[in-house]
Design a protein around this motif. Structure first.
Motif, PDB file in Angstrom:
ATOM      1  N   GLY A 139       0.824  -1.215   0.000  1.00  0.00           N
ATOM      2  CA  GLY A 139       0.000   0.000   0.000  1.00  0.00           C
ATOM      3  C   GLY A 139       0.855   1.260   0.000  1.00  0.00           C
ATOM      4  N   ILE A 140       1.898   1.253   0.811  1.00  0.00           N
ATOM      5  CA  ILE A 140       2.747   2.447   0.899  1.00  0.00           C
ATOM      6  C   ILE A 140       3.539   2.624  -0.394  1.00  0.00           C
ATOM      7  N   LYS A 141       4.041   1.511  -0.907  1.00  0.00           N
ATOM      8  CA  LYS A 141       4.794   1.587  -2.171  1.00  0.00           C
ATOM      9  C   LYS A 141       3.903   2.128  -3.292  1.00  0.00           C
ATOM     10  N   GLY A 184       8.045  14.625  -0.109  1.00  0.00           N
ATOM     11  CA  GLY A 184       9.445  14.498   0.302  1.00  0.00           C
ATOM     12  C   GLY A 184       9.835  13.044   0.348  1.00  0.00           C
ATOM     13  N   GLU A 185      10.863  12.740   1.107  1.00  0.00           N
ATOM     14  CA  GLU A 185      11.314  11.350   1.212  1.00  0.00           C
ATOM     15  C   GLU A 185      10.361  10.548   2.098  1.00  0.00           C
ATOM     16  N   VAL A 186      10.237   9.268   1.777  1.00  0.00           N
ATOM     17  CA  VAL A 186       9.429   8.353   2.589  1.00  0.00           C
ATOM     18  C   VAL A 186      10.304   7.184   3.009  1.00  0.00           C
ATOM     19  N   ALA A 187      10.285   6.888   4.298  1.00  0.00           N
ATOM     20  CA  ALA A 187      11.115   5.797   4.818  1.00  0.00           C
ATOM     21  C   ALA A 187      10.370   5.069   5.919  1.00  0.00           C
ATOM     22  N   LEU A 188      10.738   3.803   6.131  1.00  0.00           N
ATOM     23  CA  LEU A 188      10.097   2.979   7.158  1.00  0.00           C
ATOM     24  C   LEU A 188      11.153   2.318   8.017  1.00  0.00           C
ATOM     25  N   ALA A 228      10.749   4.318  -4.450  1.00  0.00           N
ATOM     26  CA  ALA A 228      11.311   5.526  -3.836  1.00  0.00           C
ATOM     27  C   ALA A 228      11.328   5.421  -2.312  1.00  0.00           C
ATOM     28  N   VAL A 229      10.741   4.368  -1.769  1.00  0.00           N
ATOM     29  CA  VAL A 229      10.643   4.227  -0.316  1.00  0.00           C
ATOM     30  C   VAL A 229      11.879   3.505   0.213  1.00  0.00           C
TER      31      VAL A 229
END
Ligand code: PGA
Length: 237
Positions: free
Chosen positions: A19-21, A29-33, A51-52
């Motif tokens: 879902g996040i991807k 902006g940047e997305v990180a987990l 991009a994650v």
């Protein structure tokens, strides 16, 4: 940046990661987990080529050896982590991590090519005692001592302990006041450009007003990062 804390399962993560991807293009902006250690490989496999980016929630100060249960920075680098949280308040409170240990973890992470996200924040009693500036200063000092070059490669997260998981977000003005204080210290150490994230009950409904503040560069999101749509709405803000 999402912080899953100790949540997840292979099945639940698969849906959340997908879902996040799928929605990551909405981010401004940047997305990180930052996911639990056992799921780093799952995050790598699901997010590679997107991009994650992903990372861990803690790292050992030691490079390798007889440290049962610990995970080294080189292991995280092996799993293509970009990030690692250092000194989250839950680790400071429940695992006795001192600010010196947190700075040592940040240095270890930097040496392995990871970006440490160093967490600082006062408790409610610190705030009620009007002691915020001293507490944040004490937490930051060992990190500032790493020097300008190291500082330029890390991220700071300001997370007031009383706002974490409580639904009680700092007002944008309260958060900005502490971010400005942190910015001032970083600037004095030649690192005024360091990104400073706010964390503590960030939701889609309050993200935009927090991000509108001059010194808030992003968010470290706990509970709301476990629901793809809510997390993506924060990223879009
Ligand atoms: P929360 O957690 O968003 O659930 O308050 C933030 C954090 O602890 O990183």
């Amino acid at each position: 940046m999402g912080n899953w804390k100790m949540h997840g399962s292979l099945a639940a993560n698969a849906d959340l990661l997908a879902g996040i991807k799928a929605g990551a293009a909405r981010a401004t902006g940047e997305v990180a987990l930052c996911v639990p250690f056992p799921y780093l490989e799952q995050a790598r496999s699901a997010l590679s080529g997107s991009a994650v980016t992903w990372g861990a929630q803690d790292v050992s100060v030691h490079a390798q050896g007889a440290y049962t249960g610990e995970v080294s920075a080189s292991m995280l680098a092996d799993l293509a982590c970009s990030w690692v949280l250092c000194g989250h308040s839950e680790r400071r409170a429940m695992h006795g991590e001192s600010s010196d240990v947190v700075a040592a973890k940040a240095a270890t992470a930097l040496a392995a090519g990871l970006t440490p996200v160093v967490c600082v924040g006062e408790t409610l009693s610190d705030r009620e005692a009007d002691d915020v500036e001293r507490v944040i200063g004490d937490q930051l000092n060992p990190v500032l001592a790493l020097g300008a070059e190291a500082l330029s490669r890390l991220v700071i997260a300001y997370e007031p302990v009383w706002a974490i998981g409580t639904g009680r977000t700092a007002t944008p003005e309260q958060a900005q006041t502490v971010h400005a204080l942190i910015r001032r210290s970083l600037t004095e150490h030649g690192a005024g450009q360091v990104r400073i994230l706010y964390g503590g009950s960030v939701k889609a409904s309050n993200a935009a007003s927090l991000f509108a503040q001059a010194d808030i560069d992003g968010a470290l999101v706990g509970g709301a990062s476990l629901v793809a749509e809510e997390f993506l709405n924060i990223a879009a803000a």
